[in-house]
Design an enzyme around this catalytic site. Sequence first.
Site, PDB file in Angstrom:
ATOM      1  N   ASP A 125       7.605  -8.314   4.140  1.00 63.18           N
ATOM      2  CA  ASP A 125       7.763  -8.874   2.794  1.00 63.18           C
ATOM      3  C   ASP A 125       6.735  -9.994   2.680  1.00 63.18           C
ATOM      4  O   ASP A 125       6.857 -11.023   3.347  1.00 63.18           O
ATOM      5  CB  ASP A 125       9.198  -9.409   2.657  1.00 63.18           C
ATOM      6  CG  ASP A 125       9.429 -10.125   1.333  1.00 63.18           C
ATOM      7  OD1 ASP A 125       8.464 -10.357   0.584  1.00 63.18           O
ATOM      8  OD2 ASP A 125      10.596 -10.474   1.070  1.00 63.18           O
ATOM      9  N   VAL A 126       5.721  -9.802   1.845  1.00 62.79           N
ATOM     10  CA  VAL A 126       4.632 -10.786   1.804  1.00 62.79           C
ATOM     11  C   VAL A 126       5.073 -12.149   1.282  1.00 62.79           C
ATOM     12  O   VAL A 126       4.372 -13.134   1.473  1.00 62.79           O
ATOM     13  CB  VAL A 126       3.407 -10.291   0.987  1.00 62.79           C
ATOM     14  CG1 VAL A 126       2.779  -9.058   1.623  1.00 62.79           C
ATOM     15  CG2 VAL A 126       3.752 -10.061  -0.471  1.00 62.79           C
ATOM     16  N   ASN A 160      -2.742  -6.965  -2.463  1.00 63.72           N
ATOM     17  CA  ASN A 160      -2.434  -6.108  -3.621  1.00 63.72           C
ATOM     18  C   ASN A 160      -0.967  -6.149  -4.015  1.00 63.72           C
ATOM     19  O   ASN A 160      -0.635  -5.871  -5.178  1.00 63.72           O
ATOM     20  CB  ASN A 160      -2.854  -4.664  -3.277  1.00 63.72           C
ATOM     21  CG  ASN A 160      -2.262  -3.657  -4.240  1.00 63.72           C
ATOM     22  OD1 ASN A 160      -2.772  -3.451  -5.336  1.00 63.72           O
ATOM     23  ND2 ASN A 160      -1.146  -3.028  -3.849  1.00 63.72           N
ATOM     24  N   SER A 199      -5.270  -9.630 -12.349  1.00 60.96           N
ATOM     25  CA  SER A 199      -4.958  -8.787 -13.515  1.00 60.96           C
ATOM     26  C   SER A 199      -5.644  -9.380 -14.740  1.00 60.96           C
ATOM     27  O   SER A 199      -5.822 -10.607 -14.819  1.00 60.96           O
ATOM     28  CB  SER A 199      -3.448  -8.769 -13.747  1.00 60.96           C
ATOM     29  OG  SER A 199      -3.147  -8.220 -15.016  1.00 60.96           O
ATOM     30  N   TYR A 251       4.111 -13.527 -14.641  1.00 60.15           N
ATOM     31  CA  TYR A 251       3.092 -12.634 -14.072  1.00 60.15           C
ATOM     32  C   TYR A 251       1.685 -13.180 -14.342  1.00 60.15           C
ATOM     33  O   TYR A 251       0.849 -13.239 -13.435  1.00 60.15           O
ATOM     34  CB  TYR A 251       3.276 -11.253 -14.695  1.00 60.15           C
ATOM     35  CG  TYR A 251       2.371 -10.174 -14.158  1.00 60.15           C
ATOM     36  CD1 TYR A 251       2.630  -9.570 -12.931  1.00 60.15           C
ATOM     37  CD2 TYR A 251       1.271  -9.732 -14.886  1.00 60.15           C
ATOM     38  CE1 TYR A 251       1.813  -8.566 -12.446  1.00 60.15           C
ATOM     39  CE2 TYR A 251       0.457  -8.723 -14.418  1.00 60.15           C
ATOM     40  CZ  TYR A 251       0.721  -8.144 -13.195  1.00 60.15           C
ATOM     41  OH  TYR A 251      -0.096  -7.154 -12.718  1.00 60.15           O
ATOM     42  N   LYS A 279      -1.164 -14.359 -11.663  1.00 60.51           N
ATOM     43  CA  LYS A 279      -2.474 -13.692 -11.576  1.00 60.51           C
ATOM     44  C   LYS A 279      -3.613 -14.657 -11.870  1.00 60.51           C
ATOM     45  O   LYS A 279      -4.703 -14.532 -11.313  1.00 60.51           O
ATOM     46  CB  LYS A 279      -2.505 -12.488 -12.520  1.00 60.51           C
ATOM     47  CG  LYS A 279      -1.509 -11.384 -12.134  1.00 60.51           C
ATOM     48  CD  LYS A 279      -1.816 -10.838 -10.751  1.00 60.51           C
ATOM     49  CE  LYS A 279      -0.933  -9.674 -10.365  1.00 60.51           C
ATOM     50  NZ  LYS A 279      -1.271  -9.118  -9.040  1.00 60.51           N
ATOM     51  N   ALA A 289       0.819  -1.223   0.000  1.00 53.02           N
ATOM     52  CA  ALA A 289       0.000   0.000   0.000  1.00 53.02           C
ATOM     53  C   ALA A 289       0.846   1.264   0.000  1.00 53.02           C
ATOM     54  O   ALA A 289       0.331   2.364   0.168  1.00 53.02           O
ATOM     55  CB  ALA A 289      -0.943  -0.007   1.196  1.00 53.02           C
ATOM     56  N   SER A 290       2.145   1.116  -0.208  1.00 55.02           N
ATOM     57  CA  SER A 290       3.019   2.301  -0.162  1.00 55.02           C
ATOM     58  C   SER A 290       2.938   3.123  -1.444  1.00 55.02           C
ATOM     59  O   SER A 290       3.318   4.294  -1.458  1.00 55.02           O
ATOM     60  CB  SER A 290       4.467   1.863   0.077  1.00 55.02           C
ATOM     61  OG  SER A 290       4.856   0.884  -0.873  1.00 55.02           O
ATOM     62  N   ARG A 291       2.445   2.505  -2.523  1.00 56.11           N
ATOM     63  CA  ARG A 291       2.449   3.187  -3.827  1.00 56.11           C
ATOM     64  C   ARG A 291       1.253   2.721  -4.653  1.00 56.11           C
ATOM     65  O   ARG A 291       0.592   1.747  -4.307  1.00 56.11           O
ATOM     66  CB  ARG A 291       3.719   2.830  -4.610  1.00 56.11           C
ATOM     67  CG  ARG A 291       4.993   3.223  -3.941  1.00 56.11           C
ATOM     68  CD  ARG A 291       6.211   2.971  -4.812  1.00 56.11           C
ATOM     69  NE  ARG A 291       6.712   1.614  -4.706  1.00 56.11           N
ATOM     70  CZ  ARG A 291       6.811   0.777  -5.736  1.00 56.11           C
ATOM     71  NH1 ARG A 291       6.410   1.147  -6.941  1.00 56.11           N
ATOM     72  NH2 ARG A 291       7.308  -0.441  -5.577  1.00 56.11           N
ATOM     73  N   ALA A 314       0.830 -16.253 -14.947  1.00 56.52           N
ATOM     74  CA  ALA A 314       0.624 -17.469 -14.152  1.00 56.52           C
ATOM     75  C   ALA A 314       0.267 -17.099 -12.714  1.00 56.52           C
ATOM     76  O   ALA A 314      -0.637 -17.697 -12.111  1.00 56.52           O
ATOM     77  CB  ALA A 314       1.893 -18.330 -14.188  1.00 56.52           C
TER      78      ALA A 314
END
Length: 246
Positions: free
Chosen positions: A62-63, A89, A141, A154, A158, A12-14, A156
């Site tokens: 770090d998720v 997110n 996405s 990416y 999503k 959520a930082s950006r 794969a």
Amino acid sequence: MLTEKIALVTGASRGIGRAIACALAREGAFVLVNYNGSRDKAFEVVAQIEEEGGHGEAVECDVSDFEACGKMIEGAVAKYAHIDILVNNAGVTRDGLIMRMSEADYDQVLNTNLKGAFNTIRHLSRQLLKQRSGKIINISSVSGILGNAGQANYSASKAGLIGLTKSVARELAGRGICVNAVAPGFVDTEMTRAMPQKVREEAVKTIPLGRMGSPEDIARMVAFLAGDGGDYVTGQVFCVDGGLCI
Ligand code: NAP
């Protein structure tokens, strides 16, 4: 309204995550603003939330790190007693054609985008089951629906998020917990600003509504699903894409 709700928004930082955090806070939620590298930006997000009359706290994690996600969630539950909304997110891209894609680039994207969501859901699900309520929203996405040349890793991750969403929705529905995915199209953030101008212009030409999305376009859908609007909606994928997936 989301008054008295506690929301955790990863990454959520950006960009989109920032807009989601601010939108949920405007609806009255207390927002845990997760970040990994962008500490100062995460604190700016909390400052913006507070300027707008809301409340939040920046939380580093770090998720892709299973243990760290456990600590973040245990810490938040110990401090706030409950978490009502989880928005997965956080995401990265490491684009390249499949014949040249390195194992490290594949692993990093999958570990952040897909395993990251598993990590948070795995650690929060017991608490949500106890609460007998909750909303989980995974940011997928259109790339996970349509595929995209140069984004095998990416896409794969999503597409995997969509399978994760549907399975977890079925598992948690009995206790009133709703799990959905939002699939943004082409959104104006640092992620897409990294693309060459010409590629961006070509991409915009393929969007029926004729423009890129804004982070706020995505945040409005997430806020709807997080609120009462999402009470009878689960296991779905919502394309917020200006018509790309028509
Ligand atoms: P962005 O501007 O690049 O921001 C990415 C965010 O993810 C940052 O806040 C970053 O935090 C965080 N992040 C990355 N790795 C992380 C990790 N390991 N742990 C915790 N946080 C991490 O991206 P965006 O465009 O806003 O994208 C947000 C989400 O929407 C992503 O999942 C992306 O795949 C998805 N999406 C974007 C578009 C688009 O067109 N922009 C389209 C479809 C889907 P730090 O800077 O603090 O590390």
